[in-house]
Write a protein that holds these residues in place. Structure first.
Motif, PDB file in Angstrom:
ATOM      1  N   UNK A 232       0.804  -1.212   0.000  1.00 40.94           N
ATOM      2  CA  UNK A 232       0.000   0.000   0.000  1.00 40.94           C
ATOM      3  C   UNK A 232       0.835   1.259   0.000  1.00 40.94           C
ATOM      4  N   UNK A 233       2.000   1.227   0.668  1.00 38.20           N
ATOM      5  CA  UNK A 233       2.853   2.405   0.742  1.00 38.20           C
ATOM      6  C   UNK A 233       3.677   2.624  -0.526  1.00 38.20           C
ATOM      7  N   UNK A 234       3.863   1.586  -1.329  1.00 42.81           N
ATOM      8  CA  UNK A 234       4.610   1.710  -2.571  1.00 42.81           C
ATOM      9  C   UNK A 234       3.720   1.990  -3.779  1.00 42.81           C
TER      10      UNK A 234
ATOM     11  N   UNK B  52      -3.785   1.370  -6.231  1.00 48.24           N
ATOM     12  CA  UNK B  52      -3.437   0.668  -5.000  1.00 48.24           C
ATOM     13  C   UNK B  52      -4.225  -0.629  -4.839  1.00 48.24           C
ATOM     14  N   UNK B  53      -5.511  -0.590  -5.143  1.00 52.69           N
ATOM     15  CA  UNK B  53      -6.328  -1.790  -5.026  1.00 52.69           C
ATOM     16  C   UNK B  53      -5.931  -2.841  -6.032  1.00 52.69           C
ATOM     17  N   UNK B  54      -5.709  -2.436  -7.281  1.00 50.82           N
ATOM     18  CA  UNK B  54      -5.344  -3.383  -8.334  1.00 50.82           C
ATOM     19  C   UNK B  54      -4.006  -4.055  -8.051  1.00 50.82           C
ATOM     20  N   UNK B  55      -3.001  -3.264  -7.698  1.00 44.98           N
ATOM     21  CA  UNK B  55      -1.670  -3.809  -7.456  1.00 44.98           C
ATOM     22  C   UNK B  55      -1.666  -4.716  -6.234  1.00 44.98           C
TER      23      UNK B  55
ATOM     24  N   UNK C 194      -8.973  -6.954  -0.780  1.00 43.83           N
ATOM     25  CA  UNK C 194      -9.576  -5.615  -0.785  1.00 43.83           C
ATOM     26  C   UNK C 194      -9.823  -5.160   0.658  1.00 43.83           C
ATOM     27  N   UNK C 195     -10.134  -6.100   1.535  1.00 46.33           N
ATOM     28  CA  UNK C 195     -10.318  -5.756   2.949  1.00 46.33           C
ATOM     29  C   UNK C 195      -8.980  -5.489   3.637  1.00 46.33           C
ATOM     30  N   UNK C 196      -7.934  -6.252   3.282  1.00 47.32           N
ATOM     31  CA  UNK C 196      -6.598  -5.971   3.809  1.00 47.32           C
ATOM     32  C   UNK C 196      -6.138  -4.577   3.377  1.00 47.32           C
ATOM     33  N   UNK C 197      -6.332  -4.266   2.097  1.00 49.54           N
ATOM     34  CA  UNK C 197      -5.941  -2.962   1.578  1.00 49.54           C
ATOM     35  C   UNK C 197      -6.682  -1.854   2.306  1.00 49.54           C
ATOM     36  N   UNK C 198      -7.969  -2.036   2.476  1.00 46.77           N
ATOM     37  CA  UNK C 198      -8.800  -1.047   3.149  1.00 46.77           C
ATOM     38  C   UNK C 198      -8.337  -0.834   4.593  1.00 46.77           C
ATOM     39  N   UNK C 199      -8.012  -1.918   5.270  1.00 47.36           N
ATOM     40  CA  UNK C 199      -7.556  -1.824   6.659  1.00 47.36           C
ATOM     41  C   UNK C 199      -6.277  -1.006   6.768  1.00 47.36           C
ATOM     42  N   UNK C 200      -5.298  -1.292   5.906  1.00 43.35           N
ATOM     43  CA  UNK C 200      -4.027  -0.565   5.965  1.00 43.35           C
ATOM     44  C   UNK C 200      -4.191   0.902   5.594  1.00 43.35           C
ATOM     45  N   UNK C 201      -5.134   1.194   4.709  1.00 42.99           N
ATOM     46  CA  UNK C 201      -5.330   2.572   4.261  1.00 42.99           C
ATOM     47  C   UNK C 201      -5.835   3.499   5.369  1.00 42.99           C
TER      48      UNK C 201
END
Length: 462
Positions: free
Chosen positions: A152-154, A160-163, A383-390
């Motif tokens: 997410x930081x890179x 961000x979601x796609x990668x 998508x939930x992991x990404x959302x959590x980190x965001x």
């Protein structure tokens, strides 16, 4: 806004301007410009994580028979100890990652998982297996946390979601392939379950070696006053963009507030992060009830309904093809819609799968339900992991993810006990309906969160 940087060699004000400029230059890059092989390297950690989660469910019947374990002992070793290690590892190493960096801890976490998996294969009884499952869980929990934080930081905001989901796609193949490997080894060889753990250890070891070429997160570097190192990474990203003939717009620096603490969790006690932590922990708690109930108990429960163990593994294995399909589908749509809405829609697919499995009218329905359930897992998880980190700031992103996911994993322990108990007390259908509904509840909770798709991480975190 003044930026407080953890650096004793230069004035904070001067570094603030430089750090803001570096982050602004990174944020103007619209695509992933680092080597694409990095996504596969990061994905190896995911591969092991999901291989191990599925592995223990498929190997425990053979382990229980060899060690003479009761049902309660099986649940304790297979799920409880691994989950405890997972939660502790995620929280402890997550806090360390916020202080010492993402890159070094990513190497350490996968090393721990490799060691734990190899030691799992050497277990001679319930005591040694319990210890090694704790070690494995410790590494798995920490690694899953850091991978989502790091990617997410890179990744650029618009992708961000796609990668994140493309990285996850590499990993989810572990859960798709595990049933077929288990089907070939566990029913046919007395040492089959040990071989499964050795395979997992080898996969993790390959990942450890490959990770040494990854860069540190420039966001973390800039935040901690290591601006020259952050600048070097961003320059490499900019060069990759120019080599692809991408015209970069002028950077638009924005104020960044670090407020670094020796104890990263302190940042999570203040609004708005306190409320986000509660929301995400509740979301993951409800989701993991069904997730772990299905992954840990479904094969055994299907076998108890009259299917041979090998056949039940085959049914679930065919259904597991839905994992990569779901991850690939989500990679296509993750940045086109709001992530909280995508999370909710994924839980509706999960409910449909649970209803079909619960019906168990014939083998076709069982396979179709298993496919939908695994499709939902592939859709939901990253998508939930990404959302959590965001939803957390860089200074405490790994810690925030760790606490949300860690507290939520208590739901995994509940689900492992709830599904068999519910099936025994009511019916097979009611049991699977129950874990289907807890999944939908997780989706409803996600709808209460803030918007994140396409937004700069620093904007989301404020």
């Amino acid at each position: 806004m003044e930026m407080v940087l953890d650096d004793r060699s230069a004035p904070a004000a001067a570094l603030a301007l430089t750090a803001e400029d570096v982050l602004a230059r990174q944020d103007r890059i619209p695509v992933w410009t680092l080597p694409r092989s990095y996504l596969a390297i990061i994905g190896v950690g995911y591969f092991f994580t999901f291989f191990d989660i599925a592995d223990i469910g498929y190997t425990m019947p053979a382990i229980a028979a060899e060690f003479g374990l009761s049902n309660s002992e099986t649940l304790f070793v297979a799920l409880a100890l691994g989950l405890i290690g997972y939660v502790i590892g995620s929280i402890v190493i997550g806090a360390i990652a916020d202080r010492v960096g993402r890159y070094r801890t990513l190497v350490v976490t996968l090393t721990i998982t490799a060691l734990g998996s190899f030691l799992d294969a050497t277990a001679t009884g319930i005591v040694s297996l319990s210890i090694w499952r704790f070690v494995t869980g410790f590494g798995v929990g920490a690694d899953l946390n850091l991978v989502s934080t790091y990617v997410g930081e890179l990744a650029p905001a618009g992708q961000r979601g796609r990668i994140s989901n493309l990285t996850f796609l590499v990993g989810i193949l572990g859960q798709a392939l595990t049933p077929f490997i288990a089907l070939a080894l566990v029913p046919n060889f007395a040492w089959g379950w040990r071989a499964m753990f050795v395979i997992g250890g080898l996969i993790a070891s390959i990942g450890v070696i490959a990770r040494f070429q990854l860069p540190e997160s420039p966001r973390w570097l800039a935040l901690h006053g290591r601006v020259e190192e952050a600048d070097a990474v961003v320059r490499r990203m900019e060069q990759g963009a120019r080599m692809r003939a991408i015209e970069l717009p002028p950077p638009q620096p924005r104020a960044v507030s670090a407020e670094l603490h020796a104890f990263p969790f302190r940042a999570l006690l203040a609004p708005p992060y306190r409320g986000r932590l509660v929301l995400l922990a509740a979301m993951w708690f409800c989701w993991y009830i069904g997730n772990y109930g299905f992954l840990g108990d479904a094969a055994t429960l299907v076998a108890e309904q009259g299917f041979a163990v090998g056949s039940s593994l085959l049914f679930l294995g065919i259904g597991a093809l839905g994992y990569p399909v779901g991850a690939l589908l989500m990679a296509c749509i993750a940045d086109r819609f709001e992530r909280r809405l995508l999370i909710f829609c994924s839980t509706l697919v999960w409910l449909a799968g649970m209803l079909l499995i619960g019906a168990k009218s014939d083998e076709t329905m069982l396979v179709a339900g298993s496919f939908l359930a695994s499709l939902a897992l592939g859709l939901y998880l990253q998508v939930a992991y990404t959302y959590t980190a965001e939803l957390f700031p860089t200074r405490a992103r790994a810690s925030g993810f760790a606490l949300s996911d860690g507290i939520g994993h208590a739901g995994g322990a509940v689900g492992a006990l709830l599904l068999p108990a519910l099936v025994g007390a009511t019916s097979f259908f009611v049991g699977f309906l129950g874990i289907g509904l807890t999944g939908v509840l997780a989706g409803l909770i996600a709808l209460l969160g803030p918007r994140t798709s396409g937004r700069r991480l620093e904007d989301v975190s404020h």
